[in-house]
Design a protein around this motif. Sequence first.
Motif, short mmCIF file in Angstrom:
data_model
loop_
_atom_site.label_atom_id
_atom_site.label_comp_id
_atom_site.label_asym_id
_atom_site.label_seq_id
_atom_site.Cartn_x
_atom_site.Cartn_y
_atom_site.Cartn_z
N ILE A 175 -9.08 1.21 -0.07
CA ILE A 175 -8.84 2.56 -0.61
C ILE A 175 -8.17 3.43 0.44
O ILE A 175 -7.24 4.19 0.15
N ILE A 176 -8.65 3.35 1.70
CA ILE A 176 -8.04 4.14 2.77
C ILE A 176 -6.57 3.75 2.95
O ILE A 176 -5.69 4.61 3.07
N LYS A 180 -4.50 2.27 0.78
CA LYS A 180 -3.66 2.53 -0.39
C LYS A 180 -3.58 4.02 -0.76
O LYS A 180 -2.53 4.51 -1.18
N MET A 181 -4.72 4.72 -0.61
CA MET A 181 -4.77 6.09 -1.12
C MET A 181 -5.22 7.13 -0.11
O MET A 181 -5.14 8.33 -0.38
N GLY A 182 -5.76 6.69 1.04
CA GLY A 182 -6.12 7.63 2.08
C GLY A 182 -7.58 8.05 2.06
O GLY A 182 -8.32 7.79 1.10
N TYR A 183 -8.01 8.70 3.13
CA TYR A 183 -9.39 9.16 3.27
C TYR A 183 -9.82 10.14 2.17
O TYR A 183 -10.95 10.06 1.68
N VAL A 212 -9.21 10.38 -1.03
CA VAL A 212 -9.61 9.69 -2.26
C VAL A 212 -10.95 8.97 -2.05
O VAL A 212 -11.83 9.01 -2.91
N LEU A 213 -11.11 8.33 -0.89
CA LEU A 213 -12.37 7.64 -0.60
C LEU A 213 -13.53 8.62 -0.58
O LEU A 213 -14.59 8.37 -1.17
N SER A 219 -8.47 -2.52 6.37
CA SER A 219 -8.89 -3.55 5.43
C SER A 219 -9.51 -4.74 6.15
O SER A 219 -10.48 -5.33 5.66
#
Length: 391
Positions: free
Chosen positions: A161-162, A164-167, A169-170, A244
């Motif tokens: 998630i980090i 692909k979408m960054g902190y 979003v997580l 990852s």
Amino acid sequence: MHFPHFEYTLNRELTELYVSIALRNFTLGLISIFVPIYIFIYFSQDLSKTILFFGVIGILHGALSPLAGKIITKLGVKHSMLASVPFLFLYYLGLLKIQALGSFFFLIIPIAVLHNIFYWPAFHIDFTRFSDQQSMGKQLSYRHTVAALSAAAAPFVGGLIIVKMGYPVLFAIVLVLLFSSIIPLFLSKEVHETYTDSFQKAYREIFQKKYRNKAIAFFAEGAEVAVQGIIWPIFLFALAISYSSIGGIWSVALFVGILFALYLGKATDRIGHGRLLILGSWLNAFTWPLKMFVQTPLDAFLVNTLHQLTRLSSHLPFGALFYNWSARHDVNRDRFIIFREMTHNIGMGIFLIVLSGIFLYFENMAIAFPIAGVLSLFMTFFVRGVRDEAN
């Protein structure tokens, strides 16, 4: 939930607690190993400031732990855990908005402390109250299995998630999931404890001669846990291992540890908690320094997986000894849990603050690993001079 294999050691309250642990561990597993890295990045990769941040949280948590006893007396065990969730929510929200907070970032610290003193003593009381002392090792292995199964895939998912979408979003996903973890606890009635010790009495007990070995053991446990949970993830990040990959390394180690924990729980009850603690602490002490030589993701994968097994060998019997000690007399259960919270977290905080000073002049994280190995040996102080201290 009904599992015949677990029927001997589970009751309704423990089942609800295990479900709560599963939900909470999956949620926090998405992010927990990445928080030290996130703070490290916020402080422009200043290791000393990062370690100091977590050291202050540890000191305040330990110092204010007697307040937790008063809170549990007032609210009840389950409502205390429920009341911790908004603080954890605010903590992660504060981390998400830490850049906007600017010089007020330090407000995150008391929020983290409040979550800890509302949640952890209540959690330990709940587990101690409904567990069976005759099969404590087995029950702890089941608890670890539930926690590991629910959290095993989470670090890998969180790392993806980090990437692909960054902190942001997580953090948002974690905030949405947090409240669900407490719901299962309220399927049965509230649990009440009455904590009567004053702050002065709680602090005096830390320095009493008859509890000295226990205090040393908890102090060492807290410091060793800090190296594993804070310094080790930052060390991997500093080696330029991807998010990852770090998540995958953590996830595999958790999976490998599941079957071993189930076997170890039975062995702990059969062989004896004290004897296994001594053996496991020595194994843990010898594997800690291996982390100094990690340079590649493959190195990290192999060493972290091996170390997961040796840490279980020491921490599982140590936990069984602690819970049996605190459960020995019902009227003293909360006293000893608060004692552990104070010594464990003050030990963690002092150790991190000392390391923070060292890292001002000698920024080599690897030195923490052999120190953690030595600290694991001090956990064996718990079984020195064993006698009925609960009086």
